[in-house]
Motif scaffolding. Sequence first.
Motif, PDB file in Angstrom:
ATOM      1  N   THR A  34       7.809 -28.391  -4.469  1.00  0.00           N
ATOM      2  CA  THR A  34       9.266 -28.273  -4.363  1.00  0.00           C
ATOM      3  C   THR A  34       9.914 -28.118  -5.730  1.00  0.00           C
ATOM      4  N   ILE A  35       9.470 -28.919  -6.697  1.00  0.00           N
ATOM      5  CA  ILE A  35      10.012 -28.818  -8.057  1.00  0.00           C
ATOM      6  C   ILE A  35       9.727 -27.441  -8.642  1.00  0.00           C
ATOM      7  N   SER A  36       8.525 -26.930  -8.408  1.00  0.00           N
ATOM      8  CA  SER A  36       8.168 -25.595  -8.915  1.00  0.00           C
ATOM      9  C   SER A  36       9.068 -24.524  -8.313  1.00  0.00           C
ATOM     10  N   ASN A  37       9.358 -24.661  -7.016  1.00  0.00           N
ATOM     11  CA  ASN A  37      10.239 -23.697  -6.358  1.00  0.00           C
ATOM     12  C   ASN A  37      11.659 -23.791  -6.915  1.00  0.00           C
ATOM     13  N   VAL A  77       1.629 -36.337  -0.813  1.00  0.00           N
ATOM     14  CA  VAL A  77       3.075 -36.454  -1.012  1.00  0.00           C
ATOM     15  C   VAL A  77       3.468 -35.917  -2.385  1.00  0.00           C
ATOM     16  N   GLN A  78       2.710 -36.288  -3.417  1.00  0.00           N
ATOM     17  CA  GLN A  78       3.031 -35.833  -4.767  1.00  0.00           C
ATOM     18  C   GLN A  78       2.821 -34.336  -4.914  1.00  0.00           C
ATOM     19  N   MET A  94       8.831 -33.670 -12.767  1.00  0.00           N
ATOM     20  CA  MET A  94       7.482 -33.109 -12.763  1.00  0.00           C
ATOM     21  C   MET A  94       6.512 -34.035 -13.506  1.00  0.00           C
ATOM     22  N   ILE A  95       6.956 -34.620 -14.615  1.00  0.00           N
ATOM     23  CA  ILE A  95       6.128 -35.573 -15.350  1.00  0.00           C
ATOM     24  C   ILE A  95       5.839 -36.800 -14.483  1.00  0.00           C
ATOM     25  N   GLU A  96       6.882 -37.297 -13.788  1.00  0.00           N
ATOM     26  CA  GLU A  96       6.700 -38.450 -12.901  1.00  0.00           C
ATOM     27  C   GLU A  96       5.691 -38.138 -11.799  1.00  0.00           C
ATOM     28  N   VAL A  97       5.782 -36.935 -11.233  1.00  0.00           N
ATOM     29  CA  VAL A  97       4.864 -36.542 -10.160  1.00  0.00           C
ATOM     30  C   VAL A  97       3.432 -36.509 -10.671  1.00  0.00           C
ATOM     31  N   ASN A  98       3.218 -35.936 -11.855  1.00  0.00           N
ATOM     32  CA  ASN A  98       1.866 -35.852 -12.405  1.00  0.00           C
ATOM     33  C   ASN A  98       1.260 -37.242 -12.613  1.00  0.00           C
TER      34      ASN A  98
END
Length: 266
Positions: free
Chosen positions: A21-24, A14-15, A233-237
């Motif tokens: 998606t964030i990168s896109n 999921v992450q 992005m920080i939250e995802v990492n």
Amino acid sequence: MIRGWYIGASGMNVQQNRLDTISNNLANVDTTGFKKETPVSKEFSELLLRRTQADGVYHTSLGSADAAPIIGTIGLGAETNELFTDFTQGSFKNTDTKTDFALADKGFFAVHTPDGERYTRNGNFHLGKEGILLTKDGYPVQGENGAIYLEDDKFFVNQDGMIYTSKDNTLVDRIKIVRFDNERYLQKQGNSMWKTTQTSGEAYIAEGNERPRVMQGYTETSNVNVVNEMVQMIEVNRAYEANQKTVQTEDSMMDTLWSKVVTVNR
């Protein structure tokens, strides 16, 4: 314990989808008319736990049923449910170019492609060699009477999308602007294009209060907020690392378990 592996691994997937998606979104921050996407996740169906060998099984005329008390439920991980497109209005950029247009509200330009009619918010158009108004990829922009033919860039467009020649104010056509019953279910095709789906419904020409204002000499920027995307992005990492540690811990516990079992058996 094995269930813990799958729960942690599903969380990592999921992450990873969120990160893609964030990168896109960040890659298209300067793409005219781009609409950011947000992944929506959901959990797998929960497993209902009952206590065994307690209160037994009661019998009915139609068979038997479990009468064991319910202990509770247990989660089985998560998955990406859909990519939600945020159609929030982007800001306007003044280009002073006669062939650039922006829509000041919901709606789409209609474009003719080899795959059929497609729809876009990218109003960065230009005049082709034959005098046809084209997208940056060379597809004809549609008026309500078909492709839009212009002798030169000496024309003007009012807020309703009516195109007039500057020479004698002759009406050329009206830009075809469409709406949908369920715009959120349109499918992205790349190059700032969307196509209809069964859920979105077919396109219809926007009229009255549903018709957005057409702004000539402007383009709509993307609605991506770079700061928000970087924070996510920080939250995802961090969430990815937490799920990774879960898998590593489960693996360590399983290794300890098997080591103890082997020792006892010996």
